[in-house]
Design a protein around this motif. Structure first.
Motif, mmCIF file in Angstrom:
data_model
loop_
_atom_site.group_PDB
_atom_site.id
_atom_site.type_symbol
_atom_site.label_atom_id
_atom_site.label_comp_id
_atom_site.label_asym_id
_atom_site.label_seq_id
_atom_site.Cartn_x
_atom_site.Cartn_y
_atom_site.Cartn_z
ATOM 1 N N ILE A 98 0.845 -1.206 0.000
ATOM 2 C CA ILE A 98 0.000 0.000 0.000
ATOM 3 C C ILE A 98 0.877 1.252 0.000
ATOM 4 N N VAL A 99 1.923 1.241 0.831
ATOM 5 C CA VAL A 99 2.815 2.405 0.894
ATOM 6 C C VAL A 99 3.563 2.558 -0.438
ATOM 7 N N ALA A 100 3.958 1.420 -1.040
ATOM 8 C CA ALA A 100 4.650 1.484 -2.337
ATOM 9 C C ALA A 100 3.729 2.074 -3.404
ATOM 10 N N VAL A 101 2.465 1.675 -3.396
ATOM 11 C CA VAL A 101 1.501 2.216 -4.366
ATOM 12 C C VAL A 101 1.317 3.721 -4.137
ATOM 13 N N ALA A 102 1.245 4.122 -2.880
ATOM 14 C CA ALA A 102 1.084 5.544 -2.564
ATOM 15 C C ALA A 102 2.272 6.350 -3.097
ATOM 16 N N ALA A 103 3.470 5.811 -2.908
ATOM 17 C CA ALA A 103 4.668 6.528 -3.358
ATOM 18 C C ALA A 103 4.679 6.664 -4.878
ATOM 19 N N ARG A 104 4.194 5.635 -5.558
ATOM 20 C CA ARG A 104 4.142 5.711 -7.024
ATOM 21 C C ARG A 104 3.090 6.726 -7.459
ATOM 22 N N ARG A 105 1.954 6.758 -6.741
ATOM 23 C CA ARG A 105 0.874 7.693 -7.125
ATOM 24 C C ARG A 105 1.313 9.149 -7.003
ATOM 25 N N ILE A 106 2.018 9.466 -5.904
ATOM 26 C CA ILE A 106 2.364 10.882 -5.722
ATOM 27 C C ILE A 106 3.739 11.218 -6.286
ATOM 28 N N GLY A 107 4.475 10.208 -6.751
ATOM 29 C CA GLY A 107 5.788 10.476 -7.333
ATOM 30 C C GLY A 107 6.802 10.979 -6.326
ATOM 31 N N ARG A 108 6.643 10.543 -5.082
ATOM 32 C CA ARG A 108 7.584 10.947 -4.027
ATOM 33 C C ARG A 108 7.778 9.771 -3.076
ATOM 34 N N PRO A 109 8.904 9.746 -2.379
ATOM 35 C CA PRO A 109 9.045 8.725 -1.338
ATOM 36 C C PRO A 109 7.968 8.903 -0.265
ATOM 37 N N VAL A 110 7.472 7.813 0.272
ATOM 38 C CA VAL A 110 6.481 7.870 1.352
ATOM 39 C C VAL A 110 6.982 7.045 2.525
ATOM 40 N N ARG A 111 6.858 7.624 3.698
ATOM 41 C CA ARG A 111 7.220 6.914 4.935
ATOM 42 C C ARG A 111 5.991 6.788 5.811
ATOM 43 N N CYS A 112 5.697 5.571 6.219
ATOM 44 C CA CYS A 112 4.563 5.341 7.119
ATOM 45 C C CYS A 112 5.057 4.605 8.351
ATOM 46 N N VAL A 113 5.010 5.278 9.492
ATOM 47 C CA VAL A 113 5.338 4.642 10.769
ATOM 48 C C VAL A 113 4.011 4.371 11.475
ATOM 49 N N VAL A 114 3.769 3.128 11.763
ATOM 50 C CA VAL A 114 2.472 2.739 12.325
ATOM 51 C C VAL A 114 2.485 2.970 13.827
ATOM 52 N N ASN A 115 1.456 3.646 14.335
ATOM 53 C CA ASN A 115 1.454 3.872 15.781
ATOM 54 C C ASN A 115 1.172 2.566 16.519
ATOM 55 N N ARG A 116 1.479 2.575 17.801
ATOM 56 C CA ARG A 116 1.439 1.314 18.552
ATOM 57 C C ARG A 116 0.039 0.719 18.593
ATOM 58 N N MET A 117 -0.958 1.552 18.749
ATOM 59 C CA MET A 117 -2.322 1.012 18.805
ATOM 60 C C MET A 117 -2.672 0.283 17.510
ATOM 61 N N GLN A 118 -2.331 0.898 16.382
ATOM 62 C CA GLN A 118 -2.697 0.296 15.101
ATOM 63 C C GLN A 118 -1.891 -0.969 14.812
ATOM 64 N N ALA A 119 -0.733 -1.083 15.431
ATOM 65 C CA ALA A 119 0.071 -2.289 15.205
ATOM 66 C C ALA A 119 -0.663 -3.541 15.675
ATOM 67 N N PHE A 120 -1.506 -3.395 16.695
ATOM 68 C CA PHE A 120 -2.210 -4.568 17.222
ATOM 69 C C PHE A 120 -3.094 -5.228 16.159
ATOM 70 N N GLY A 121 -3.650 -4.437 15.275
ATOM 71 C CA GLY A 121 -4.543 -5.002 14.266
ATOM 72 C C GLY A 121 -3.896 -5.206 12.905
ATOM 73 N N THR A 122 -2.750 -4.567 12.672
ATOM 74 C CA THR A 122 -2.165 -4.650 11.331
ATOM 75 C C THR A 122 -0.949 -5.568 11.272
ATOM 76 N N GLN A 123 -0.510 -6.075 12.429
ATOM 77 C CA GLN A 123 0.630 -6.988 12.446
ATOM 78 C C GLN A 123 0.172 -8.346 12.982
ATOM 79 N N ILE A 124 1.099 -9.292 12.985
ATOM 80 C CA ILE A 124 0.766 -10.607 13.529
ATOM 81 C C ILE A 124 0.900 -10.587 15.044
ATOM 82 N N TYR A 125 0.531 -11.685 15.670
ATOM 83 C CA TYR A 125 0.556 -11.804 17.130
ATOM 84 C C TYR A 125 0.551 -13.284 17.465
ATOM 85 N N ARG A 126 0.736 -13.597 18.742
ATOM 86 C CA ARG A 126 0.714 -14.998 19.157
ATOM 87 C C ARG A 126 -0.732 -15.435 19.373
#
Lengths: 759, 340
Positions: free
Chosen positions: A255-283
């Motif tokens: 998604i971040v790679a697609v965003a960077a291509r769309r705007i023609g600029r590098p994009v950096r996305c640092v995920v906040n801790r709360m959102q990491a719970f739902g967007t990353q894996i877990y035990r």
């Protein structure tokens, strides 16, 4: 606490200081989100607030109006990219922006890109979704979950282990226990947050992201974005805590790679801790039923281990720790079965010793219960059931030093001073309890490539696309090269964490030291051969010593008889400035295509219980003392002792550090860690480090690590058994046993908290 | 985080003038467009999470009045300026000597870094850490009046059993406030309508029907000082905090105890309970139960029973009732064993 750099015992390497220690403690190590990039735009995620249903409408008008917002990537914006695949390189098959179906709480519904981080965050908070909301199933006991057998659902868990006639042996057993155990959902919470930085140069894409699998990600990201893998590069030189969480790539990267291509600029996305719970894996949350039958002599005659594990709706992630528990002791008969329970949750994944931690917790708690039922010392009970061969396939262990570990750890701990009677030990208002448990981790290795360059002035450069996830693999790879090439560590540099380097397998399964060191050793040995041939050749500095064994020491080629030639002179004789060798290592039992699969990001694992000749495991024994206040029942752990045997120890400092960290994590798993789930809504509730508890310094007192000497030539050329994941296996059971010893309460559901003891 | 205006008043009166306006009396300080910030350890966090959305922040760290940063101790009072940092008060030897309860309630709170930032005035006004309050996608009567309470039937292990209402069961998580309410402290308040002195016990409001109104303060009122009377019970005082880990965690249950003893007999007891109630909780029933009694395990237990007689548990927090009682029993016995 014992010293940070234990003196090496037999078959143990020097406690060389980590080659990146100074960079890390002075803040100079550049983590992926630290990389300076010109003209970068910032991304922030918007995530779902329901766990099941459909996004009927997304309101982005307010978000777009925030000054500085450049783009919002959402449904229909993925540029025909393919959906992610679930497997070793992909965290989940859910392509959150490919389809408006919501599979879990906190699923990505949009990525906002803005000129500043603050604007991106502000706009992301202003995105509102209308949902067609369906009633979600949160966990095991929820209505609407789907259960299925786990065997065959994952290439790593093909069948349920069994041996002998369990039913008959269970019916005949004189002493029986039949108990249930559980472990909670746990999230990794590495201090380095998850992040992706995507940079396009023409059709070439560079991703800076903390990763334990740069080669696998390169191939998988290229597949999703329909690029030539040669045009994708993943860079991850330092990682601030991984433990499996940075193993599989998540949907965010594309998604971040697609965003960077769309705007023609590098994009950096640092995920906040709360959102990491739902967007990353877990035990995954697990439940267990253990039936154990034994004779009065303490011999186990029947062992039944059933497991249930929560996973997402679409993905069959299998924990499957019965492979190890079924081979732990000399059971007369074994019956195991693992079931998956599909709920409306994000897909779980690897977390330090993924199968062993929850399953061995259940087994070792049951072992303590059985020892109590037999009236037997728990160490003695394990000694009686020590196997000659593993019970499932009847194969020998390549080496097994478990009893040595028990002996050395129990001596250091002072186990003989334990009064076995429950509640008998006390100091003032504090109840004292002592418990022990076994640690086990399969020893595996995978194909790995490495390049080593050696110059006339003795400089060594090692290149390998493995990952420094904090284990010290860069240091031990350097040590291997320094040792084989006869130079000091100050002459060695090691490059890792870049898919442009020779490929290495995923840094998971504790395979890195064995795989990387075996490849580095092979490259170094090829250089040695060239140097020796040149040194002993006609007219060369050591001409005529052809039959004498040559070695490299102190930047010299040396003979057994004490003659030597300076490295520079040998290079001069060869008329070269540098020797460079590219080596590919494939463990015994590898298929003919094993190496090409490595380049395709699909490394084969060999070892553990899968080899024909023997089963391969590292073992340990842990002893814990707990103190429990007689009024208020808070549990404290004043000391823990662990003894571990893991073949060749490359570096006693990094080995101790790994094991100590594992034991501390084990204490956290026993007493602190759990993700809370709102059962009505299938949503995570304690999504930050305030409420997701891990031990703090004040919780950890004495931690004693004993490295038990062991030599094993069967495991791999380096003779190394991985130990990165060994330390936190069994710890929680040792704590639970100690709590029982202190209070008479057997707590079978983790974590053990005041709530369980106060009633 | 939304953009906001940041200003730095240089005196208490200037700060108050900047904060006053029609809104200052209509909405509670936590909902006002203009809000004060000192250490920011709680407010900055809640602004990032979108829990509170001030348009303008007035930074109190530039206020010139020296008394705001001073601890003054005389024969019968300890007076803390509102901008004194928690760490500074916790480490003050005279505070510890005269009243260990005050020092311990500060020392056992938060972490060293947070204590070095957080002001005492801000500390007593910290807001609940209820998970459903902190995460804006949940309904919450405190954050959005009338939206409902997700904690009531949700995940409520850390929630209150005392002082709850049908609208809110969020715990007041502070520690220092338990010491202050036990010790009959007062707060000095300045606002656009003048100065006033308020019993600390009246500063916080129970949730009732309006959990969004947390304190007696108006949005343009500032706490300038906290005053603690020193009394015969001050030196024999103790704060016992029970939590899931040894440090850096909120109380599951805590007890602030100060005793004036005549030999074995309780002349007077001061007791407050933390981690179990919606506001700093003075346990007067427990104090009354001990009055004139010999303090032993049995009378301590009676006092604890009295303290929790009206406790109302929810699904996951019932353990707080036995835990709260035992915490109080242990604290009473440990305080009794201190030197008077």
């Amino acid at each position: 606490m014992n010293q940070a750099a234990p003196a090496p015992r037999e078959n143990q390497g020097d406690p060389v200081v980590r080659i990146d220690a100074r960079l890390k403690v002075t803040g100079q190590a550049g983590y992926p989100a630290d990389i300076v990039t010109a003209n970068v735009a910032y991304g922030a995620l918007a995530t779902s607030s329901i766990a099941r249903g459909k996004v009927s409408e997304l309101h982005t008008k307010d978000a777009r109006a925030v000054p500085g917002v450049l783009d919002i990537v959402t449904y229909g914006d993925m540029d025909k990219a393919d959906t992610p695949k679930f497997g070793n390189t992909g965290a989940s098959s859910i392509g959150p922006l490919h389809d408006k179906t919501v599979f879990h709480d906190g699923q990505i519904i949009a990525l906002v890109v803005a000129e500043t981080f603050e604007a991106a965050e502000e706009a992301a908070m202003l995105i509102r979704a209308d949902y067609e909301n369906e009633r979600p199933s949160a966990s095991f006991d929820s209505k609407g979950v789907k259960m299925e057998p786990a065997a065959g659902k994952s290439p790593m868990f093909k069948e349920d282990a069994k041996a002998g006639d369990f039913d008959a042996a269970w019916a005949d057993a004189t002493v029986k226990i039949d108990e249930k155990y559980s472990t909670p959902t746990q999230h990794h919470n590495p201090i380095e947050l998850f992040s992706t930085t995507a940079i396009w140069q023409g059709d070439q894409l560079t991703i800076h992201e903390p990763s334990q699998n740069v080669t696998g990600w390169k191939v998988e990201l290229a597949r999703q974005l329909k690029l030539d893998p040669a045009n994708v590069r993943i860079v991850s030189p330092y990682i601030g805590g991984a433990f499996g969480s940075k193993g599989p790539m998540t949907a965010r990267t594309a998604i971040v790679a697609v965003a960077a291509r769309r705007i023609g600029r590098p994009v950096r996305c640092v995920v906040n801790r709360m959102q990491a719970f739902g967007t990353q894996i877990y035990r995954a949350e697990t439940r267990h039923r253990i039936r154990m039958g034994a004779g009065k002599d303490g011999r186990i005659t029947a062992f039944g281990h059933e497991g249930w594990e929560v996973t997402s709706r679409p993905d069959p992630y299998v924990v499957g720790g019965t492979s190890a528990t079924a081979r732990m002791y000399n059971y007369g008969s074994v019956l195991t079965h693992v079931s998956l329970v599909h709920a409306d949750r994000n897909t779980p994944g690897y977390m330090r010793s993924p199968p062993e931690t929850p399953y061995v917790y259940a087994l070792e708690n049951a072992m303590d219960e059985m020892a109590v039922a037999l009236g037997m010392d728990p160490v003695e009970f394990r000694r009686i059931n020590e196997p000659e061969k593993e019970p499932i396939g009847g194969k020998p262990f390549s080496s097994r030093s478990l009893i040595k570990c028990y002996d050395q750890a129990s001596d250091a701990f002072g186990w003989s001073k334990r009064d076995p009677r429950v509640g008998s030990m006390r100091e003032g208002d504090w109840l004292v309890g002592m418990g022990c448990a076994t640690a086990i981790y399969p020893t595996a290795a995978a194909p790995c490539a490495a390049r080593v360059r050696f110059t006339a002035d003795g400089e060594v450069r090692v290149q390998c696309g493995s990952h420094e996830i904090g284990t010290g693999v860069r240091t031990v790879a350097g040590q291997m090269a320094a040792e084989r090439l006869g130079v000091g560590m100050d002459k060695v540099s090691v490059e890792m964490g870049d898919s442009a380097l020779p490929p290495a397998p995923v840094s998971g399964g504790s395979i890195s030291t064995a795989s990387v060191c075996s490849a580095v050793m092979k490259a170094c040995d090829a250089i040695r051969e060239k140097l020796f041939a040149a040194a002993a050749g006609r007219g060369a500095p050591l001409a005529g010593s052809g039959n004498a064994k040559l070695d490299l020491k102190d930047e010299k080629v040396v003979t057994e008889t004490g003659k030597s030639a300076k490295l520079a002179d040998v290079f001069k004789a060869m008329q070269v400035g540098a020797l460079e060798e590219y080596a590919e290592f494939a463990p015994k039992g590898s298929s003919p295509e094993a190496l090409s699969k490595l380049y395709a990001g699909q490394p084969e694992f060999h070892g553990g219980e899968g080899d024909k000749d023997s089963v391969k495991y590292a073992f340990g024994a842990e002893f814990v003392e707990v103190r429990i206040n007689s009024y208020t029942r808070e549990i404290r752990v004043p000391r823990i002792v662990g003894a571990f045997a893991a073949g060749r120890i490359m570096n006693t400092r990094t080995a101790r550090s790994q094991l100590m960290g594992g034991m501390i994590w084990g204490i956290g798993q026993a007493l602190h860690e759990a993700t809370e789930i709102d059962q009505r809504h299938a949503r995570y509730v304690n999504r930050d480090l305030q409420d997701y508890l891990v031990p703090v310094n004040a919780d950890i007192k004495e931690v004693d690590v004993i490295l038990v000497p062991e030599t094993d030539h069967q495991v791999n050329p380096a003779g190394v058994k991985g130990l990165g994941e060994l330390g936190n296996v069994g710890t929680a059971a040792a704590v639970a046993s100690a709590v029982y010893h202190a209070t008479g309460k057997r707590i079978r559901d983790l974590p053990i908290r005041i709530d369980d003891l106060i009633g | 985080m939304r953009p906001f205006v940041y200003e730095r008043p240089t005196s208490v009166s200037a700060a108050i003038a900047m904060a006053s306006g029609p809104d200052a009396v209509r909405v509670p300080p936590t909902g006002a467009d203009t809000q004060f910030i000192a250490g920011g350890t709680n407010l900055a966090d809640y602004m990032k999470l979108g829990v509170t959305r001030p348009e303008r922040l007035l930074d109190l760290n530039t206020l010139a009045e020296p008394a705001l940063r001073q601890i003054r101790i005389d024969d019968d009072t300890i007076r803390f300026g509102a901008l004194v940092r928690m760490g500074e008060a916790a480490d003050n030897n005279d505070v510890r000597r005269r009243c260990p309860l005050l020092a311990d309630s500060l020392k056992f709170a938060a972490s060293g870094q947070l204590r070095n930032m957080a002001s005492l005035g801000g500390n007593v006004l910290q807001r609940t850490r209820c998970e459903y309050f902190r995460e804006i996608s949940w309904p919450c009567n405190k954050r959005e009046p009338g939206s409902g309470c997700a904690a009531m039937e949700g995940s409520n292990r850390q929630h209150a059993v005392l002082g709850t209402s049908d609208a809110c069961i969020a715990t007041y998580h502070g520690d220092f406030a338990q010491a202050l309410v036990a010790l009959d402290a007062t707060v000095d308040i300045e606002g656009s309508r003048g100065r006033r002195k308020l019993a600390f016990a009246k500063l916080h409001r129970r949730p009732g029907e309006t959990p969004d109104i947390e304190t007696d303060l108006a949005a343009d009122e500032l706490i300038t000082a906290i005053e603690v009377p020193l009394a015969p019970w001050s030196s024999r005082s103790r704060y016992l905090k029970i939590r899931d880990r040894e440090s850096y965690a909120f109380a599951l249950a805590s007890a602030a105890v100060a005793l004036d003893m005549d030999g074995e007999t309780v002349r007077s007891a001061r007791i407050a309970l933390g981690g179990v109630a919606t506001v700093p909780w003075r346990a007067r029933e427990a104090e009354d139960a001990l009055q004139g009694k010999v303090l032993d395990e049995a009378t301590a237990q009676e006092a604890a029973e009295a303290a929790f007689a009206d406790a109302r548990p929810r699904e996951h927090n019932a353990f707080k009732i036995p835990l709260g009682k035992r915490t109080l029993v242990r604290a009473l016995l440990e305080t009794r064993n201190m030197k008077g």
